[in-house]
Design a protein around this motif. Structure first.
Motif, PDB file in Angstrom:
ATOM      1  N   GLU A   1     -12.820  -6.106   9.943  1.00 21.09           N
ATOM      2  CA  GLU A   1     -11.387  -5.825  10.036  1.00 21.09           C
ATOM      3  C   GLU A   1     -10.656  -6.228   8.756  1.00 21.09           C
ATOM      4  OE1 GLU A   1      -9.920  -4.219  12.450  1.00 21.09           O
ATOM      5  OE2 GLU A   1     -11.771  -4.047  13.614  1.00 21.09           O
ATOM      6  N   ALA A   2     -11.386  -6.338   7.634  1.00 16.84           N
ATOM      7  CA  ALA A   2     -10.793  -6.811   6.383  1.00 16.84           C
ATOM      8  C   ALA A   2      -9.639  -5.931   5.924  1.00 16.84           C
ATOM      9  CB  ALA A   2     -11.862  -6.895   5.300  1.00 16.84           C
ATOM     10  N   ALA A   3      -9.758  -4.603   6.088  1.00 17.60           N
ATOM     11  CA  ALA A   3      -8.685  -3.707   5.649  1.00 17.60           C
ATOM     12  C   ALA A   3      -7.409  -3.971   6.433  1.00 17.60           C
ATOM     13  CB  ALA A   3      -9.120  -2.258   5.797  1.00 17.60           C
ATOM     14  N   VAL A   4      -7.538  -4.201   7.716  1.00 17.56           N
ATOM     15  CA  VAL A   4      -6.371  -4.522   8.549  1.00 17.56           C
ATOM     16  C   VAL A   4      -5.773  -5.851   8.096  1.00 17.56           C
ATOM     17  CG1 VAL A   4      -5.572  -4.994  10.895  1.00 17.56           C
ATOM     18  CG2 VAL A   4      -7.331  -3.246  10.485  1.00 17.56           C
ATOM     19  N   ALA A   5      -6.640  -6.839   7.861  1.00 18.02           N
ATOM     20  CA  ALA A   5      -6.168  -8.152   7.421  1.00 18.02           C
ATOM     21  C   ALA A   5      -5.448  -8.062   6.076  1.00 18.02           C
ATOM     22  CB  ALA A   5      -7.345  -9.110   7.320  1.00 18.02           C
ATOM     23  N   ALA A   6      -5.972  -7.233   5.166  1.00 18.90           N
ATOM     24  CA  ALA A   6      -5.337  -7.078   3.856  1.00 18.90           C
ATOM     25  C   ALA A   6      -3.913  -6.580   3.997  1.00 18.90           C
ATOM     26  CB  ALA A   6      -6.153  -6.126   2.983  1.00 18.90           C
ATOM     27  N   ASP A   7      -3.708  -5.621   4.900  1.00 19.84           N
ATOM     28  CA  ASP A   7      -2.366  -5.083   5.119  1.00 19.84           C
ATOM     29  C   ASP A   7      -1.448  -6.142   5.708  1.00 19.84           C
ATOM     30  OD1 ASP A   7      -0.664  -2.707   4.978  1.00 19.84           O
ATOM     31  OD2 ASP A   7      -0.587  -2.919   7.171  1.00 19.84           O
ATOM     32  N   GLU A   8      -1.964  -6.897   6.665  1.00 18.14           N
ATOM     33  CA  GLU A   8      -1.152  -7.924   7.309  1.00 18.14           C
ATOM     34  C   GLU A   8      -0.810  -9.068   6.357  1.00 18.14           C
ATOM     35  OE1 GLU A   8       0.184  -7.812  10.312  1.00 18.14           O
ATOM     36  OE2 GLU A   8      -0.667  -5.826  10.655  1.00 18.14           O
ATOM     37  N   LEU A   9      -1.687  -9.364   5.438  1.00 24.18           N
ATOM     38  CA  LEU A   9      -1.469 -10.464   4.497  1.00 24.18           C
ATOM     39  C   LEU A   9      -0.434 -10.131   3.424  1.00 24.18           C
ATOM     40  CD1 LEU A   9      -5.159 -11.657   3.990  1.00 24.18           C
ATOM     41  CD2 LEU A   9      -3.302 -13.037   4.936  1.00 24.18           C
ATOM     42  N   ALA A  10      -0.074  -8.848   3.279  1.00 27.96           N
ATOM     43  CA  ALA A  10       0.907  -8.426   2.263  1.00 27.96           C
ATOM     44  C   ALA A  10       0.533  -8.980   0.886  1.00 27.96           C
ATOM     45  CB  ALA A  10       2.315  -8.873   2.666  1.00 27.96           C
ATOM     46  N   LEU A  11      -0.712  -8.737   0.507  1.00 28.24           N
ATOM     47  CA  LEU A  11      -1.222  -9.297  -0.742  1.00 28.24           C
ATOM     48  C   LEU A  11      -1.065  -8.383  -1.944  1.00 28.24           C
ATOM     49  CD1 LEU A  11      -3.887  -7.451  -0.712  1.00 28.24           C
ATOM     50  CD2 LEU A  11      -4.972  -9.383   0.409  1.00 28.24           C
ATOM     51  N   ASP A  12      -0.481  -7.201  -1.745  1.00 27.65           N
ATOM     52  CA  ASP A  12      -0.312  -6.246  -2.835  1.00 27.65           C
ATOM     53  C   ASP A  12       0.943  -6.546  -3.640  1.00 27.65           C
ATOM     54  OD1 ASP A  12       0.845  -5.167  -0.186  1.00 27.65           O
ATOM     55  OD2 ASP A  12       1.968  -4.091  -1.743  1.00 27.65           O
ATOM     56  N   ALA A  13       1.035  -5.957  -4.830  1.00 26.76           N
ATOM     57  CA  ALA A  13       2.113  -6.275  -5.770  1.00 26.76           C
ATOM     58  C   ALA A  13       3.492  -5.920  -5.226  1.00 26.76           C
ATOM     59  CB  ALA A  13       1.861  -5.553  -7.093  1.00 26.76           C
ATOM     60  N   ALA A  14       3.628  -4.746  -4.608  1.00 27.39           N
ATOM     61  CA  ALA A  14       4.941  -4.342  -4.104  1.00 27.39           C
ATOM     62  C   ALA A  14       5.435  -5.307  -3.034  1.00 27.39           C
ATOM     63  CB  ALA A  14       4.865  -2.918  -3.555  1.00 27.39           C
ATOM     64  N   SER A  15       4.560  -5.693  -2.125  1.00 30.41           N
ATOM     65  CA  SER A  15       4.955  -6.632  -1.070  1.00 30.41           C
ATOM     66  C   SER A  15       5.337  -7.985  -1.651  1.00 30.41           C
ATOM     67  CB  SER A  15       3.810  -6.799  -0.070  1.00 30.41           C
ATOM     68  OG  SER A  15       3.489  -5.574   0.562  1.00 30.41           O
ATOM     69  N   LEU A  16       4.581  -8.456  -2.615  1.00 27.72           N
ATOM     70  CA  LEU A  16       4.855  -9.764  -3.207  1.00 27.72           C
ATOM     71  C   LEU A  16       6.123  -9.755  -4.050  1.00 27.72           C
ATOM     72  CD1 LEU A  16       1.166 -10.564  -4.091  1.00 27.72           C
ATOM     73  CD2 LEU A  16       2.562 -11.809  -2.453  1.00 27.72           C
ATOM     74  N   LEU A  17       6.443  -8.611  -4.654  1.00 24.83           N
ATOM     75  CA  LEU A  17       7.697  -8.489  -5.385  1.00 24.83           C
ATOM     76  C   LEU A  17       8.873  -8.563  -4.420  1.00 24.83           C
ATOM     77  CD1 LEU A  17       9.122  -8.085  -8.088  1.00 24.83           C
ATOM     78  CD2 LEU A  17       8.846  -5.608  -7.788  1.00 24.83           C
ATOM     79  N   ARG A  18       8.758  -7.902  -3.251  1.00 28.65           N
ATOM     80  CA  ARG A  18       9.821  -7.979  -2.252  1.00 28.65           C
ATOM     81  C   ARG A  18      10.003  -9.410  -1.740  1.00 28.65           C
ATOM     82  NH1 ARG A  18       7.734  -2.944  -0.574  1.00 28.65           N
ATOM     83  NH2 ARG A  18       6.379  -3.946   0.974  1.00 28.65           N
ATOM     84  N   LEU A  19       8.905 -10.135  -1.590  1.00 32.82           N
ATOM     85  CA  LEU A  19       8.975 -11.514  -1.113  1.00 32.82           C
ATOM     86  C   LEU A  19       9.490 -12.482  -2.174  1.00 32.82           C
ATOM     87  CD1 LEU A  19       5.572 -11.728   0.811  1.00 32.82           C
ATOM     88  CD2 LEU A  19       7.859 -11.811   1.838  1.00 32.82           C
ATOM     89  N   GLY A  20       9.525 -12.036  -3.419  1.00 33.61           N
ATOM     90  CA  GLY A  20       9.958 -12.907  -4.499  1.00 33.61           C
ATOM     91  C   GLY A  20       8.874 -13.828  -5.019  1.00 33.61           C
ATOM     92  N   VAL A  21       7.641 -13.662  -4.537  1.00 35.70           N
ATOM     93  CA  VAL A  21       6.538 -14.488  -5.016  1.00 35.70           C
ATOM     94  C   VAL A  21       6.246 -14.187  -6.479  1.00 35.70           C
ATOM     95  CG1 VAL A  21       4.061 -14.948  -4.746  1.00 35.70           C
ATOM     96  CG2 VAL A  21       5.540 -14.786  -2.732  1.00 35.70           C
ATOM     97  N   VAL A  22       6.383 -12.913  -6.861  1.00 35.64           N
ATOM     98  CA  VAL A  22       6.260 -12.540  -8.267  1.00 35.64           C
ATOM     99  C   VAL A  22       7.607 -12.000  -8.745  1.00 35.64           C
ATOM    100  CG1 VAL A  22       3.809 -12.060  -8.037  1.00 35.64           C
ATOM    101  CG2 VAL A  22       5.434 -10.194  -7.807  1.00 35.64           C
ATOM    102  N   ASP A  23       7.849 -12.130 -10.031  1.00 33.87           N
ATOM    103  CA  ASP A  23       9.136 -11.725 -10.596  1.00 33.87           C
ATOM    104  C   ASP A  23       9.153 -10.274 -11.054  1.00 33.87           C
ATOM    105  OD1 ASP A  23      10.510 -14.395 -10.582  1.00 33.87           O
ATOM    106  OD2 ASP A  23       8.790 -14.896 -11.833  1.00 33.87           O
ATOM    107  N   ALA A  24       7.978  -9.743 -11.387  1.00 31.75           N
ATOM    108  CA  ALA A  24       7.915  -8.373 -11.882  1.00 31.75           C
ATOM    109  C   ALA A  24       6.483  -7.875 -11.786  1.00 31.75           C
ATOM    110  CB  ALA A  24       8.412  -8.288 -13.327  1.00 31.75           C
ATOM    111  N   VAL A  25       6.349  -6.548 -11.783  1.00 34.44           N
ATOM    112  CA  VAL A  25       5.044  -5.916 -11.672  1.00 34.44           C
ATOM    113  C   VAL A  25       4.787  -5.080 -12.919  1.00 34.44           C
ATOM    114  CG1 VAL A  25       3.636  -4.274 -10.366  1.00 34.44           C
ATOM    115  CG2 VAL A  25       5.119  -5.895  -9.158  1.00 34.44           C
TER     116      VAL A  25
END
Length: 569
Positions: free
Chosen positions: A484-508
């Motif tokens: 179920e790794a693909a499902v977990a990856a989506d739930e973890l929001a580990l991609d750049a766009a998701s992390l930019l929305r969360l403010g974890v990263v400042d820019a992509v």
């Protein structure tokens, strides 16, 4: 005491040129005398580096005619009236007559490729380069001169240890010289040690190993106790190559091994850390980074995972090679280990001196295995911490390149304090007084990634990932099924766009179509331009640990909810 540079080096050079043939002390090959001199007394057959006297060493390293002697204050002569088979005073007089020097260390000002420095150069011919009051005073004088001149200090070591004929006064020179180097640390001045053969005892256990950068000539030996003493003490035969420069590098005790022919050029690169590119640095560079998540094409998270792990993506050393001039890689945690999964060193980014530190993977199976698949041991984080402290001392910005599945989860890592090493890195990065930019270039795996990610500006490549755990690990724990790794990856929001929305990263940072591995030069150039833009911005403001801490302090707070009133601003 007024000093002049002795002519012993010239005499040695003249003798070598007059001799038709020279026998190598290493392999016993015969080398044509004039060729041997041109090769800086390095055997062309076996690479053995012959010992050099101090005047010859100075002549080889410094720009022609630039070296000027620095006066060293007078010290006590024969303070113990020591006598063994002969009076010490008699031995001392003979050493001075034979070498033309007052003692075992010469101190000079000069230039290497036009860059100024002060050097203290030891001479093994004089009482085996032993550390007595005169030698200790010379090292201390060199440090004080560098402090007064606001220039780097170079120490060239060659010593059998402390000078027994001067008793406890000789022992005190270890503390005296160590304190002198501490003053240069406090002043933010670069110190470099060049270890030559041999370097032992009180010299190795004081100023020789306290420099910011410690390099050695091939085959040079260094240690506290000599091999015979160690073998007698432990009753065992030592391994081949024990205490040699190559052994020291493998065990993280020196930064590198530099052949004699490359010393001037490499030292010049280090001295360039003082170069100032001026206030307009980076002004003409466009910033490719995207700061609005709505402008990003969001791939499925599992696709990002696959692209982040793509073996063809450029590594940290490839990025460094693409956009740094004069890079000098530094190795080792100085505590007995070298971790190949973390690389770092000083270089110039479009003319700006920077310290770059990154996780290093590889492309082939052999490279990946050799670099432990980019998973650092505690020594890797301790090496990174050492380089960050050096950057802070020199006032040099730090750029980190993050690409790791995570810190190495092995038995030896736990035994050697993996958790502590990561925790100390987090604390240190939050405290650095210089600009810090982190770029997630591939996998950002858990605390092993964050240990290099506490930065003023955190950037992320478009197809990189940054997560608390791998998707497979998350799926195995929560779904009880790694499939179920693909499902977990989506739930973890580990991609750049998701992390930019969360403010974890400042820019992509955008990647070439199909991923960074399809055009590594274009990807590396985008990272360079984004890093330049981030550093340009940070150089225009006052960077402080407080601002960096506030950035991380805010994570997880509900919108518009202030931090606790006890939090410092």
């Amino acid at each position: 005491m007024t000093t002049t540079l002795p002519s012993a080096g010239k005499a040695q050079k003249a003798a070598a040129e007059q001799a038709a043939w020279v026998s190598c002390s290493g392999c016993r090959s015969l080398v044509y005398g004039k060729r041997y001199t041109r090769l800086l007394r390095v055997c062309p057959e076996c690479g053995a580096h012959a010992r050099l006297d101090a005047p010859t060493r100075i002549a080889q390293l410094f720009d022609e005619g630039s070296a000027r002697p620095v006066p060293v204050p007078a010290t006590q002569h024969n303070p113990l009236d020591f006598v063994d088979q002969r009076p010490y005073a008699e031995r001392l007089g003979q050493a001075r007559a034979r070498t033309g020097q007052q003692d075992a260390v010469l101190v000079v000002r000069g230039h290497i490729e036009g860059r100024p420095l002060v050097a203290a150069v030891m001479d093994f011919r004089f009482f085996g380069g032993s550390l007595g009051v005169a030698a200790g005073e010379a090292i201390t004088t060199a440090a004080e001169t560098a402090l007064a001149d606001r220039t780097p200090l170079l120490i060239v070591t060659a010593s059998g240890g402390a000078r027994m004929q001067e008793g406890a006064l000789s022992l005190m020179q270890m503390a005296k010289t160590s304190n002198a180097l501490a003053e240069l640390d406090e002043a933010g001045l670069l110190t470099v040690t060049l270890v030559t053969d041999p370097t032992y005892g009180g010299v190795a256990a004081s100023f020789a190993t306290l420099s910011d950068v410690v390099v050695a000539e091939p085959g040079a030996r260094m240690g506290f106790a000599g091999p015979r003493v160690i073998e007698q003490t432990i009753g065992q035969q030592l391994p081949e190559g024990f205490q040699t420069a190559e052994f020291l590098l493998e065990h993280g005790l020196v930064d590198d091994v530099w052949p004699r022919a490359e010393l001037r050029a490499r030292l010049s690169r280090l001295l360039a850390v003082a170069d100032d590119p001026g206030p307009d640095w980076g002004a003409g560079e466009d910033d490719p980074a995207v700061r609005d998540s709505q402008l990003l094409d969001q791939l499925p998270a599992w696709d990002c995972v696959q692209l982040a792990r793509e073996s063809g993506r450029p590594t940290a050393l490839e990025h460094i090679g693409f956009w740094l001039d004069g890079f000098v890689e530094l190795h080792g945690d100085r505590a007995g280990e070298e971790c190949p999964a973390v690389v770092g060193g000083l270089g110039r980014l479009d003319g700006l001196p920077v310290m770059v530190i990154g996780h290093q993977k590889g492309h082939t199976t052999a490279e990946l295995v050799g670099r432990n698949f980019g998973m650092p041991s505690p020594a890797g984080y301790r090496k990174a911490a050492r380089l960050m402290r050096l950057a802070a001392k020199l006032g040099v910005p730090v750029v980190t390149l993050i690409d790791t599945p995570g810190a190495y989860p092995g038995l030896t890592a736990e035994e050697k304090g993996q958790s502590v090493a990561i925790a100390e890195s987090l604390r240190l990065m939050g405290s650095l007084p210089v600009p810090v930019v982190a770029v997630v270039t591939g996998e950002g795996g858990s605390g092993g990634a964050l240990a290099l990610g506490v930065a003023d500006r955190v950037l992320m490549c478009a197809n990189a990932t940054y997560s608390v755990i791998s998707p497979e690990g998350c799926a195995a724990i929560l779904w009880k099924n790694a499939a179920e790794a693909a499902v977990a990856a989506d739930e973890l929001a580990l991609d750049a766009a998701s992390l930019l929305r969360l403010g974890v990263v400042d820019a992509v940072i955008p990647e070439p179509e199909g991923g960074g591995h399809t055009d590594t030069s274009a990807m590396s150039d985008s990272i360079r331009r984004a890093a330049v833009a981030a550093l340009r911005e940070l150089r225009s403001v006052t960077v402080s640990p407080a601002a960096r801490r506030r950035r991380f302090r805010a994570f997880g707070l509900a919108q518009d909810v202030p931090a606790a009133s006890g939090t410092r601003s």
